[in-house]
Design an enzyme around this catalytic site. Structure first.
Site, PDB file in Angstrom:
ATOM      1  NE  ARG A   1      -9.315   0.530   1.183  1.00  0.00           N
ATOM      2  CZ  ARG A   1      -8.579   1.616   1.401  1.00  0.00           C
ATOM      3  NH1 ARG A   1      -7.712   2.023   0.464  1.00  0.00           N
ATOM      4  NH2 ARG A   1      -8.686   2.297   2.527  1.00  0.00           N
TER       5      ARG A   1
ATOM      6  CE1 TYR B   1      -4.407  -4.492  10.766  1.00  0.00           C
ATOM      7  CE2 TYR B   1      -4.446  -2.118  10.501  1.00  0.00           C
ATOM      8  CZ  TYR B   1      -4.860  -3.372  10.108  1.00  0.00           C
ATOM      9  OH  TYR B   1      -5.741  -3.513   9.062  1.00  0.00           O
TER      10      TYR B   1
ATOM     11  CG  HIS C   1      -9.750  -6.196   3.568  1.00  0.00           C
ATOM     12  ND1 HIS C   1      -9.744  -5.603   2.317  1.00  0.00           N
ATOM     13  CD2 HIS C   1      -9.858  -5.175   4.458  1.00  0.00           C
ATOM     14  CE1 HIS C   1      -9.871  -4.290   2.468  1.00  0.00           C
ATOM     15  NE2 HIS C   1      -9.934  -4.007   3.743  1.00  0.00           N
TER      16      HIS C   1
ATOM     17  CG  HIS D   1      -6.253   3.190   7.832  1.00  0.00           C
ATOM     18  ND1 HIS D   1      -5.574   2.362   8.699  1.00  0.00           N
ATOM     19  CD2 HIS D   1      -6.956   2.364   7.018  1.00  0.00           C
ATOM     20  CE1 HIS D   1      -5.848   1.104   8.415  1.00  0.00           C
ATOM     21  NE2 HIS D   1      -6.691   1.080   7.407  1.00  0.00           N
TER      22      HIS D   1
ATOM     23  NE  ARG E   1      -6.728  -2.205   3.548  1.00  0.00           N
ATOM     24  CZ  ARG E   1      -6.168  -1.028   3.314  1.00  0.00           C
ATOM     25  NH1 ARG E   1      -5.125  -0.941   2.516  1.00  0.00           N
ATOM     26  NH2 ARG E   1      -6.628   0.062   3.889  1.00  0.00           N
TER      27      ARG E   1
END
Length: 294
Positions: free
Chosen positions: A146, A275, A240, A266, A243
């Site tokens: 991040r 994803y 973001h 996560h 990322r």
């Protein structure tokens, strides 16, 4: 009421080892609730009822707060009242049945590999600022961390010899490798650009601004937006975006979800699953365009 909020934040820090970012979010959410309650004439936490808490959630919805923001507020309120119930030995928890709004999961915006290459080629490498910007962008895309984690990296967090960084800003510390391209960019920055930006100052932070102080989120966002414009990238880019692009490109190239989950930090693999879904949709689009008997 402020005292209980502060004691709760200290409790989180001491018992759960929460990050400063998490603590700031909890405190902000609870202070907003406190302000609402005072407007309703409630001056003590034990006076709060389930009806009042539901009214507060409806108030946030009427004020057009995003579902994600309301959901986070609900989580903060639940945790806070659970703490109060345990500390004060309350029989009933007014936040027990509090429900968060459903959040529609949207596919995150990502760049193509070519767009990433174009974006990362924008910084001018004959200036200290350009070398720093290139190093930040390369490291961000190479690790998927991040932006808040990027700007809080210290010199101790990055091992250039072995090519990995330690990210400890979130609640779960993780070690993330990075490749030769990012390594070369950071080495160039460390060789002379950082020294030039610092001047006579000293700093523990890896990335510093043109005044020799630590980078800010807003400062990085402006840098990113500027390079997106110069690269001619049409879609709206946020901090973001790199990322998300990092994760999507890993999955598209065969990385397993568990590994991507660990690198992204996560807590739930269902967050990473988006994803994979993006990859399936891409394959379906290719099939529908190319197969003769679609």
């Amino acid at each position: 009421m402020k005292c209980e909020i502060q004691e709760f934040i200290e409790h989180l820090h001491n018992t759960r080892g929460t990050s400063r970012n998490t603590e700031v979010s909890y405190e902000r959410d609870l202070k907003k609730l406190e302000q609402f309650l005072k407007q309703e004439g409630i001056l003590e936490w034990h006076q709060v009822s389930a009806v009042l808490l539901n009214s507060y959630i409806m108030y946030l919805e009427r004020k057009n707060f995003a579902a994600s923001s309301i959901s986070r507020s609900v989580a903060s309120i639940r945790a806070f009242f659970q703490y109060l119930c345990q500390r004060e030995c309350w029989r009933e928890n007014p936040a027990e049945g509090l429900k968060a709004p459903k959040i529609e999961k949207k596919a995150p915006g990502i760049l193509t590999v070519d767009e990433v290459d174009l974006l990362l080629s924008q910084p001018k490498e004959n200036t200290a600022k350009g070398v720093r910007d290139r190093a930040m962008l390369e490291l961000l895309y190479a690790t998927g961390i991040r932006v808040s984690e990027l700007i809080h990296l210290t010199l101790r967090d990055v091992n250039l010899k072995l090519g990995y960084l330690t990210c400890s800003q979130s609640e779960r510390e993780r070690v993330i490798p990075f490749g030769a391209t990012a390594k070369t960019a950071v080495e160039a920055y460390m060789a002379w650009a950082r020294v030039e930006l610092l001047g006579e100052n000293s700093s523990e932070w890896l990335f510093v601004n043109c005044s020799g102080k630590s980078m800010s989120r807003q400062g990085f966002w402006k840098i990113l937006k500027g390079y997106a414009v110069s690269a001619g990238i049409q879609q709206d880019i946020t901090p973001h975006t790199l990322r998300h692009s990092f994760a999507a490109h890993l999955v598209q190239n065969g990385a397993d979800l568990k590994s991507v989950q660990e690198m992204m930090g996560h807590s739930d693999i269902s967050t990473t699953q988006i994803y994979m879904n993006m990859n399936v949709n891409k394959i379906r689009d290719v099939y529908m365009k190319a197969h003769p008997r679609k």
